[in-house]
Write an enzyme that holds these catalytic residues in place. Structure first.
Site, PDB file in Angstrom:
ATOM      1  N   LYS A 199       0.822  -1.212   0.000  1.00 28.26           N
ATOM      2  CA  LYS A 199       0.000   0.000   0.000  1.00 28.26           C
ATOM      3  C   LYS A 199       0.860   1.268   0.000  1.00 28.26           C
ATOM      4  CE  LYS A 199      -3.976  -2.305   0.829  1.00 28.26           C
ATOM      5  NZ  LYS A 199      -3.620  -3.711   1.096  1.00 28.26           N
TER       6      LYS A 199
HETATM    7  C1  LIG Z   1      -4.376  -4.848   0.745  1.00 29.02           C
HETATM    8  C2  LIG Z   1      -3.651  -6.137   0.728  1.00 29.02           C
HETATM    9  C3  LIG Z   1      -3.990  -7.169  -0.166  1.00 29.02           C
HETATM   10  C4  LIG Z   1      -5.156  -7.045  -1.105  1.00 29.02           C
HETATM   11  O1  LIG Z   1      -4.961  -6.051  -2.088  1.00 29.02           O
HETATM   12  P1  LIG Z   1      -6.202  -5.498  -2.939  1.00 29.02           P
HETATM   13  O2  LIG Z   1      -5.658  -4.355  -3.715  1.00 29.02           O
HETATM   14  O3  LIG Z   1      -7.210  -5.059  -1.905  1.00 29.02           O
HETATM   15  O4  LIG Z   1      -6.705  -6.618  -3.764  1.00 29.02           O
HETATM   16  C5  LIG Z   1      -3.211  -8.310  -0.177  1.00 29.02           C
HETATM   17  N1  LIG Z   1      -2.170  -8.461   0.655  1.00 29.02           N
HETATM   18  C6  LIG Z   1      -1.828  -7.510   1.548  1.00 29.02           C
HETATM   19  C7  LIG Z   1      -0.696  -7.750   2.472  1.00 29.02           C
HETATM   20  C8  LIG Z   1      -2.542  -6.316   1.609  1.00 29.02           C
HETATM   21  O5  LIG Z   1      -2.201  -5.360   2.482  1.00 29.02           O
END
Ligand SMILES: *Cc1c(COP(=O)(O)O)cnc(C)c1O
Length: 465
Positions: A112
């Site tokens: 993120k």
């Molecule tokens: C947010 C997240 C996901 C999922 O990603 P999306 O964009 O919501 O599909 C998978 N793994 C981790 C560690 C995350 O933080």
């Protein structure tokens, strides 16, 4: 570049307005009115660039007149400077045709950060220019919250309110949010699931007078700028591994469909991606959908991979819009039907088309633990539960035509999920030094009921404090 809503009833906007708005006011999601395509020789010309240089080349077509190339370069340089690996997104080879791209070297240890470290300063820049303030409200299944908070803390033009499902995120994830000491940061524990949190956020956006009153905005992956910033590392991996001259598959542990949709966008921009694998845990709505063509919402079950404990994948709407030839009326009907009945069936020709690119694969918790053990035994790498799901899904459902490779996305640092990692491998992963005192820092958080009115009151009271 202009942006249109997937539901076709919101104003067409420029990049700056789309970033600040987050969700379109017809309940839809903004997408560019046209996909910029790079020619083969343009892809080749990206070889050898740094991550920041490549990021500017990938994102520039999307920002239009809102930012100069210099503004954008400054933003990405500052963002990636906070990552603790010089490559930003290092690639590791884990098998003859298999690679792992580590996306967890940012300040909060999950992928993120790639988008939010750009989005936070971008917000501040656009707001300061416009003389405005916003209240950012976001729902998190664990990792978006801390990444958004870290990107927006202490910024004068922003108040940030993050909703998380109480008791359903890991201790490390919670503490990364609740231990941030900044007066513009508000961490709210909701009595409910992530889907409840997400529905609360949507209900705030659905109330136009509240929206205007507090200057509501969103940094969830419904915000287009996040998708745009995530396209960068797909391009990065592609170019590093020989694009455009050979095909690629990516395997992506998936929750809200934001990350994998960025892969789809990279393909639309001309990267030769021939397979996108959705990795699921027991909350496997997308994998079931890919198998059957029917999307059926079920109850969210807590798992070892909490960032994927989701049954309503918001960004799927963007793909649906593309699948339906950008017919917003079809998207409106599909979304309304799904909201009412918890069920959506895609026409069978579109289902077949979808399977030309996407596959899904699910692992339950036992299989996830087994996968973490196996990956450690065969590669020596310790991976987090989400990453383990992606690696196995890529092995099962990734395709390897003539020299193609599969890149699995390592979405979180193993130390974010120490209990699961220890259970699987017997080794407790250590937090990086800069977070070493996380478990002893004081926490600040407030409980809120799963209720829109109560939440509105909490937000009003927290503004500008
Ligand atoms: C947010 C997240 C996901 C999922 O990603 P999306 O964009 O919501 O599909 C998978 N793994 C981790 C560690 C995350 O933080």
């Amino acid at each position: 570049m202009r942006y249109v809503s997937t539901r076709g009833k919101a104003p067409v906007l420029g990049f700056d307005e789309v970033v600040l708005a987050g969700l379109a006011n017809d309940g839809g999601l903004y997408v560019p009115d046209d996909w910029p395509v790079l020619k083969e020789k343009e892809w080749r010309s990206l070889r050898g660039l740094s991550h920041a240089e490549l990021a500017v080349r990938i994102m520039l077509p999307y920002v239009g007149a809102a930012l100069t190339e210099e503004d954008l370069a400054d933003l990405v340089e500052a963002a990636y400077a906070r990552f603790d690996h010089p490559a930003v997104a290092p690639l590791r080879q884990i098998g003859p045709h298999d690679w792992l791209m580590e996306l967890f070297h940012g300040p909060t240890l999950a992928f993120k950060d790639h988008a939010l470290q750009i989005l936070g300063p971008l917000f501040d820049l656009l707001l300061t220019r416009a003389g405005r303030r916003v209240a950012i409200v976001g729902a998190t299944s664990g990792d978006t919250g801390s990444a958004a908070i870290e990107a927006c803390r202490d910024r004068a033009a922003i108040d940030i309110f993050i909703l998380y499902p109480k008791g359903r995120v890991s201790d490390v994830q919670r503490r990364q949010m609740t231990t941030v000491d900044a007066s513009n940061v508000h961490t709210l524990a909701v009595d409910g699931t992530f889907d409840d949190c997400q529905a609360l956020v949507k209900s705030l956006f659905g109330d136009p007078s509240f929206r205007d009153e507090v200057g509501l905005s969103a940094v969830n992956s419904i915000n287009w700028a996040r998708i745009m910033a995530q396209v960068v590392y797909y391009a990065w991996a592609g170019v590093a591994l020989g694009a455009p001259d050979r095909p690629f598959g990516f395997s992506v542990p998936t929750g809200n469909f934001g990350n994998i949709f960025a892969g789809y966008v990279a393909r639309r921009m001309g990267l030769p991606i021939d397979r996108l694998v959705v990795g699921s845990n027991r909350n496997d709505i997308l994998t079931r959908f890919l198998e059957t063509g029917v999307m059926v919402q079920e109850k969210v079950e807590p798992t070892l991979s909490p960032s994927m404990d989701i049954q309503v994948s918001s960004n799927f709407e963007r793909l649906l819009f593309e699948m339906h030839g950008r017919d917003a009326a079809e998207v409106r009907a599909a979304m309304e039907g799904f909201r009412q009945s918890g069920r959506y069936q895609i026409p069978s020709d579109l289902h077949q088309e979808l399977l030309g690119l996407f596959r899904g694969h699910r692992l339950d918790d036992d299989e996830t633990l087994e996968a973490m053990r196996l990956i450690r035994d065969t590669t020596g790498l310790t991976v987090d539960p989400h990453t383990a799901i992606g690696v196995v899904a890529g092995g099962v459902a990734g395709r390897r035509d003539e020299g193609g490779v599969t890149v699995s996305l390592a979405t979180a640092h193993p130390a974010k999920f120490p209990d699961a990692v220890e259970r699987a491998t017997g080794v407790r992963p250590a937090l990086p030094d800069r977070l070493a005192d996380l478990m002893t820092r004081p926490e600040r958080s407030r409980e809120v009921p799963n209720d829109t009115r109560a939440l509105q009151a909490v937000i009003r009271a927290g503004l500008g404090r």
